[in-house]
Design an enzyme around this catalytic site. Structure first.
Site, PDB file in Angstrom:
ATOM      1  N   LEU A  12       0.785  -1.725   0.180  1.00 34.77           N
ATOM      2  CA  LEU A  12      -0.183   0.290  -0.191  1.00 34.77           C
ATOM      3  C   LEU A  12       0.843   1.373   0.360  1.00 34.77           C
ATOM      4  O   LEU A  12       2.096   1.450   0.347  1.00 34.77           O
ATOM      5  CB  LEU A  12      -0.975  -0.034   0.973  1.00 34.77           C
TER       6      LEU A  12
ATOM      7  N   HIS B 146      -3.151   4.290  -1.793  1.00 33.88           N
ATOM      8  CA  HIS B 146      -4.379   3.264  -1.436  1.00 33.88           C
ATOM      9  C   HIS B 146      -4.954   4.292   0.290  1.00 33.88           C
ATOM     10  O   HIS B 146      -6.212   3.882   0.192  1.00 33.88           O
ATOM     11  CB  HIS B 146      -4.369   2.140  -1.197  1.00 33.88           C
TER      12      HIS B 146
ATOM     13  N   GLN C  32      -5.087 -12.322 -12.962  1.00 32.37           N
ATOM     14  CA  GLN C  32      -4.605 -11.292 -13.736  1.00 32.37           C
ATOM     15  C   GLN C  32      -3.247 -11.260 -14.453  1.00 32.37           C
ATOM     16  O   GLN C  32      -3.155 -10.019 -15.010  1.00 32.37           O
ATOM     17  CB  GLN C  32      -5.391  -9.889 -13.109  1.00 32.37           C
TER      18      GLN C  32
ATOM     19  N   LYS D 234      -6.005   5.970 -11.322  1.00 34.45           N
ATOM     20  CA  LYS D 234      -3.922   6.294 -12.402  1.00 34.45           C
ATOM     21  C   LYS D 234      -4.821   4.572 -13.407  1.00 34.45           C
ATOM     22  O   LYS D 234      -4.317   4.499 -14.227  1.00 34.45           O
ATOM     23  CB  LYS D 234      -2.953   4.938 -11.164  1.00 34.45           C
TER      24      LYS D 234
HETATM   25  O1  PAF Z   1      -6.685  -1.867  -8.985  1.00 37.51           O
HETATM   26  C1  PAF Z   1      -6.013  -3.242  -8.301  1.00 37.51           C
HETATM   27  O2  PAF Z   1      -5.027  -3.536  -7.494  1.00 37.51           O
HETATM   28  C2  PAF Z   1      -6.211  -4.555  -8.707  1.00 37.51           C
HETATM   29  O3  PAF Z   1      -6.630  -4.874  -9.626  1.00 37.51           O
HETATM   30  C3  PAF Z   1      -7.669  -5.475  -8.719  1.00 37.51           C
HETATM   31  C4  PAF Z   1      -9.018  -4.273  -8.019  1.00 37.51           C
HETATM   32  C5  PAF Z   1      -7.711  -4.603  -7.095  1.00 37.51           C
HETATM   33  C6  PAF Z   1      -7.899  -6.433  -7.532  1.00 37.51           C
HETATM   34  O4  PAF Z   1      -7.212  -7.610  -8.652  1.00 37.51           O
END
Ligand code: PAF
Length: 296
Positions: A34, A38, A62, A150
């Protein structure tokens, strides 16, 4: 602040809080490591919500096979200290096995908006994002969910998912947070060498210069603006441009090359992805022609 690692315990805790009227529920999904970006999401959530839930989960779905899933920076102790300081009530930190106990057969895929920009360079990325965010929304059932601009394409994709699937959550997009010298905050900035970091300032500089050139009438059309972006970014020898695009926002539709930017209706996005060594950085500026006119 409670740290919860299982879906069952999180559901129990949220049921108890909802019963006690600690609503609305504000949700900040993250992959951890973080930073101040965040923190700004947590503060915004704390302003609007009776209960603030943050998730920290590096989502394997992802990441592409040659991407940085294994190396993605992690620092649980530092993350928990920041979350507590910035007002999280619950931090949900599931394991990969907790989130994906079996091979996943159901995924969420948003079409069109994901075949361009980062979607073109990172096939499958947004399907992984939409799937995990859908799962998290199903688990947390938040009233509001907070995302940083961002990742503007992520915001556009998730808004569309929520709208298409009638999910009962409002996506709140929060401004990009930058270092004093303009670099947009990102967990991946730690990968940059000192020289790469210095040269990475060209991203925010190119955005500022194109905006200024538009305001001064030195740049008018989409093609002129894109040429300027390319030329400013290429002045940094280490920069390898993945894309430098100007599209409508949030539909992410391309514009005619000879169309005049200040005659466009609605919001536009100047979106950049540039590699410095092995690190790929993104940055953007969302604006309306009206807003630029007001400055002229
Ligand atoms: O933006 C991110 O950190 C990620 O893509 C998320 C939204 C937490 C999904 O894993």
């Amino acid at each position: 602040m409670r740290v919860i690692r299982t879906i069952e315990q999180l559901r129990e805790a949220l049921e108890y809080l909802r019963g006690g009227g600690h609503t609305p529920i504000g949700f900040v999904p993250t992959m951890g490591y973080l930073h101040e970006g965040h923190a700004s999401l947590l503060r915004r959530a704390a302003e609007q919500s009776g209960t603030v839930v943050m998730s920290i989960f590096v989502n394997p779905l992802q990441f592409g096979p040659n991407e940085d899933f294994a190396a993605y920076p992690r620092d649980e102790a530092r993350d928990l200290a920041l979350a507590e300081r910035e007002g999280a009530d619950i931090v949900f930190m599931p394991s990969v096995e907790e989130m994906y106990p079996q091979a996943i057969r159901t995924t969420v895929s948003v079409s069109v908006l994901t075949d361009r920009l980062c979607g073109a360079s990172r096939p499958g990325h947004f399907e992984g994002v939409a799937t995990v965010v859908s799962k998290l929304f199903g688990i947390v059932q938040p009233d509001y969910a907070y995302f940083g601009l961002k990742d503007a394409q992520q915001v556009a994709v998730l808004r569309r998912m929520v709208s298409d699937l009638n999910m009962n959550v409002k996506i709140v997009a929060c401004p990009i947070v930058r270092e004093n010298d303009g670099l947009a905050l990102s967990s991946r900035n730690v990968y940059l060498s000192e020289e790469e970091r210095r040269q990475a300032l060209v991203l925010s500089r190119s955005l500022r210069e194109v905006r200024a050139a538009l305001e001064e009438g030195k740049v008018r059309t989409v093609n002129e603006a894109k040429a300027m972006l390319q030329s400013v970014i290429s002045s940094s020898p280490l920069a390898v441009i993945d894309y430098a695009e100007i599209l409508t926002f949030p539909a992410l539709e391309p514009l005619e090359g000879n169309s005049r930017l200040l005659e466009a209706d609605g919001e536009l996005i100047i979106a950049l992805a540039v590699k410095f060594g092995r690190t790929r950085l993104i940055d953007n500026n969302v604006f309306t022609a009206k807003e630029v006119h007001a400055l002229v």
